[in-house]
Design an enzyme around this catalytic site. Structure first.
Site, PDB file in Angstrom:
ATOM      1  N   ARG A  35      66.447 -16.546  44.714  1.00  0.00           N
ATOM      2  CA  ARG A  35      65.985 -17.298  45.768  1.00  0.00           C
ATOM      3  C   ARG A  35      67.017 -18.209  46.316  1.00  0.00           C
ATOM      4  O   ARG A  35      67.044 -18.697  47.449  1.00  0.00           O
ATOM      5  CB  ARG A  35      64.674 -18.217  45.376  1.00  0.00           C
ATOM      6  CG  ARG A  35      63.468 -16.771  45.451  1.00  0.00           C
ATOM      7  CD  ARG A  35      62.161 -17.530  44.974  1.00  0.00           C
ATOM      8  NE  ARG A  35      61.126 -16.715  45.339  1.00  0.00           N
ATOM      9  CZ  ARG A  35      59.838 -16.906  45.039  1.00  0.00           C
ATOM     10  NH1 ARG A  35      59.747 -17.916  44.232  1.00  0.00           N
ATOM     11  NH2 ARG A  35      58.886 -16.013  45.050  1.00  0.00           N
ATOM     12  N   LYS A 196      43.114  -4.237  45.334  1.00  0.00           N
ATOM     13  CA  LYS A 196      41.758  -4.339  45.879  1.00  0.00           C
ATOM     14  C   LYS A 196      41.989  -4.402  47.653  1.00  0.00           C
ATOM     15  O   LYS A 196      43.097  -4.659  48.124  1.00  0.00           O
ATOM     16  CB  LYS A 196      41.508  -5.929  45.809  1.00  0.00           C
ATOM     17  CG  LYS A 196      40.921  -6.060  44.409  1.00  0.00           C
ATOM     18  CD  LYS A 196      40.442  -7.441  44.341  1.00  0.00           C
ATOM     19  CE  LYS A 196      40.013  -7.858  42.903  1.00  0.00           C
ATOM     20  NZ  LYS A 196      39.577  -9.171  42.822  1.00  0.00           N
ATOM     21  N   GLY A 346      56.540  -9.594  46.709  1.00  0.00           N
ATOM     22  CA  GLY A 346      55.614  -9.453  45.510  1.00  0.00           C
ATOM     23  C   GLY A 346      55.890  -8.088  44.832  1.00  0.00           C
ATOM     24  O   GLY A 346      57.224  -7.703  44.520  1.00  0.00           O
ATOM     25  N   GLY A 369      52.642 -13.711  49.777  1.00  0.00           N
ATOM     26  CA  GLY A 369      51.586 -13.972  50.535  1.00  0.00           C
ATOM     27  C   GLY A 369      51.948 -14.060  51.731  1.00  0.00           C
ATOM     28  O   GLY A 369      51.178 -13.637  52.898  1.00  0.00           O
TER      29      GLY A 369
HETATM   30  P1  AMP Z   1      47.789  -6.334  44.564  1.00  0.00           P
HETATM   31  O1  AMP Z   1      48.020  -7.743  44.080  1.00  0.00           O
HETATM   32  O2  AMP Z   1      46.555  -6.339  45.331  1.00  0.00           O
HETATM   33  O3  AMP Z   1      49.035  -5.989  45.462  1.00  0.00           O
HETATM   34  O4  AMP Z   1      47.737  -5.473  43.344  1.00  0.00           O
HETATM   35  C1  AMP Z   1      48.855  -4.931  42.718  1.00  0.00           C
HETATM   36  C2  AMP Z   1      48.362  -4.223  41.603  1.00  0.00           C
HETATM   37  O5  AMP Z   1      47.632  -3.189  41.693  1.00  0.00           O
HETATM   38  C3  AMP Z   1      49.665  -4.233  40.530  1.00  0.00           C
HETATM   39  O6  AMP Z   1      49.507  -4.995  39.389  1.00  0.00           O
HETATM   40  C4  AMP Z   1      49.326  -2.396  40.082  1.00  0.00           C
HETATM   41  O7  AMP Z   1      49.220  -2.174  38.623  1.00  0.00           O
HETATM   42  C5  AMP Z   1      47.595  -2.434  40.505  1.00  0.00           C
HETATM   43  N1  AMP Z   1      47.265  -1.151  40.874  1.00  0.00           N
HETATM   44  C6  AMP Z   1      47.877  -0.192  41.633  1.00  0.00           C
HETATM   45  N2  AMP Z   1      47.260   1.009  41.539  1.00  0.00           N
HETATM   46  C7  AMP Z   1      46.044   0.888  40.793  1.00  0.00           C
HETATM   47  C8  AMP Z   1      45.066   1.604  40.225  1.00  0.00           C
HETATM   48  N3  AMP Z   1      45.106   2.879  40.654  1.00  0.00           N
HETATM   49  N4  AMP Z   1      44.206   1.133  39.565  1.00  0.00           N
HETATM   50  C9  AMP Z   1      44.240  -0.155  39.129  1.00  0.00           C
HETATM   51  N5  AMP Z   1      45.191  -0.946  39.606  1.00  0.00           N
HETATM   52  C10 AMP Z   1      46.134  -0.361  40.241  1.00  0.00           C
END
Ligand code: AMP
Length: 389
Positions: A35, A196, A346, A369
């Site tokens: 950074r 999610k 991220g 974010g």
């Molecule tokens: P996010 O913070 O919503 O972008 O989520 C990122 C996280 O989603 C990462 O840590 C991944 O390990 C998780 N992830 C990706 N695919 C899956 C899956 N099929 N089931 C559970 N977690 C997942």
């Protein structure tokens, strides 16, 4: 379009610049100076123009100003090493003593202010604090894209008291992410993954209104597959988002690309037993943790001839080697696609790096974010506050 530091005269001025030096630290040392390096082009430009430079940033989440673990001193030392010139460390980010130091600065001098979050007012966008910060400089430059989605004293409030422009890193972020929401090249494929849907629903809708195809992978895909009536067994499914997933499927199923096969596991663990199955054949007690080879073939065909790709979120649990191949293979496909590739910050940024293809991407955002909110079509407060061209 926002004014940049090139659009104003800064010779002999004191330039107060917000950077994102929220760097990882261990034992009082900076462990990754990415950074700091990202801010160097603007820093060097300002100094070459004959200005003096006062840098400000937050670092972590200190509870009080006596919490020395969150001092920016180590970052100032890392910057001094990169620049090959001394960087003076200020005892605070506002106050009489700091004002005195700022007034004594000469062209070419660099000073790093102490952590802006040592003051509780920072995160409340306290305007009195912002005014005290503004008193240190003649102009304000914001090069901290990763903090621009938050209206804080050092990102938004301060811009009310000084001529405010963007730095080069901010300019680059706005240009590349801006393409995805303003005038995208076609064919345009967006890729969303991660855990999610509830976190990403706005971005799903904005991207669907702009792109030609939307690939949905990762945990998010499970909820869509469940909404189509598939039994996802022990996979992560958000029951409260099923209705929404159904609505999106009804409206945009022709644009959506969902997984057709999966790498499944008998537990959520790096050492789990695995098998490859079609998404409608997940046995009881198993869960989908990565996309399978047929899905990757589908991605490959879809990406053929694409002009613009925007990617946010891994398509599997890429932190565990057994479930990382889908995400890494996708990263390699983007590298070979010949398209403009824009990677949201991220996890996706770390995935392209781990896959060894970060340098082949057109743009890897420095803000997780912030990039997501930008892709949702929101105006970021720290950007809105800057002067228009
Ligand atoms: P996010 O913070 O919503 O972008 O989520 C990122 C996280 O989603 C990462 O840590 C991944 O390990 C998780 N992830 C990706 N695919 C899956 C899956 N099929 N089931 C559970 N977690 C997942």
């Amino acid at each position: 379009m926002k004014k940049t530091v090139k659009d104003i005269d800064i010779k002999n001025k004191r330039v107060l610049m917000r950077v994102d030096f929220n760097v990882p630290m261990a034992d009082g040392k900076v462990t990754d100076d990415k950074r700091i390096k990202a801010a160097l082009p603007t820093i060097k430009y300002v100094l070459e123009q004959g200005a003096s430079l006062i840098l400000m940033s937050h670092l972590g989440r200190p509870k009080s100003a006596s919490d020395s673990a969150f001092s920016l001193r180590a970052a100032s030392e890392a910057l001094a090493a990169l620049l090959g010139t001394p960087v003076q460390m200020a005892p605070d980010c506002v106050g009489a003593e700091v004002e005195k130091l700022a007034k004594a600065m000469k062209p070419g001098d660099v000073m790093m202010l102490e952590n802006t979050r040592y003051h509780a007012g920072e995160e409340k966008n306290d305007l009195d604090l912002a005014k005290q910060m503004a008193a240190l400089g003649d102009v304000y430059v914001n090069d901290a894209f990763g903090s621009a989605h938050r209206a804080h004293s050092s990102t938004e409030g301060i811009a009310r008291f000084l001529p405010a422009v963007s730095g080069f890193l901010m300019e680059q972020e706005l240009e590349y992410l801006g393409r995805a929401v303003a005038n995208p090249e076609h064919p345009y494929i967006a890729i969303l993954g991660g855990a999610k849907i509830s976190d990403k629903i706005l971005v799903v809708e904005t991207l669907l209104s702009k792109c030609d195809k939307l690939i949905i992978g990762g945990g998010m895909a499970n909820t869509f597959l469940a909404a189509q009536g598939l039994n996802m067994q022990d996979s992560l499914v958000e029951a409260e988002s099923l209705e929404l997933a159904k609505t999106i499927l009804a409206k945009s199923s022709d644009k959506l690309i969902l997984p057709v096969d999966a790498i499944i596991a008998d537990k959520f663990d790096a050492d789990a037993n695995t098998q490859i199955v079609d998404v409608d054949k997940i046995p009881a007690g198993w869960r989908m943790l990565d996309v399978g080879p047929k899905t990757l073939e589908l991605y490959k065909t879809s990406l053929n001839g694409v002009k613009l790709v925007v990617w946010n979120g891994p398509v599997g649990v890429f932190e565990m080697p057994k479930f990382a191949e889908g995400t890494f293979a996708l990263a390699r496909m983007l590298a070979e696609s010949g398209a403009i590739t824009v990677i949201g910050g991220g996890d996706s940024a770390s995935a392209v790096k781990k896959a060894g293809v970060a340098k082949q991407m057109t743009h890897v955002s420095t803000g997780g974010g912030a990039s997501l909110e930008f892709l949702e079509g929101k105006e970021l407060p720290g950007v809105a506050a800057l002067l228009d061209k």
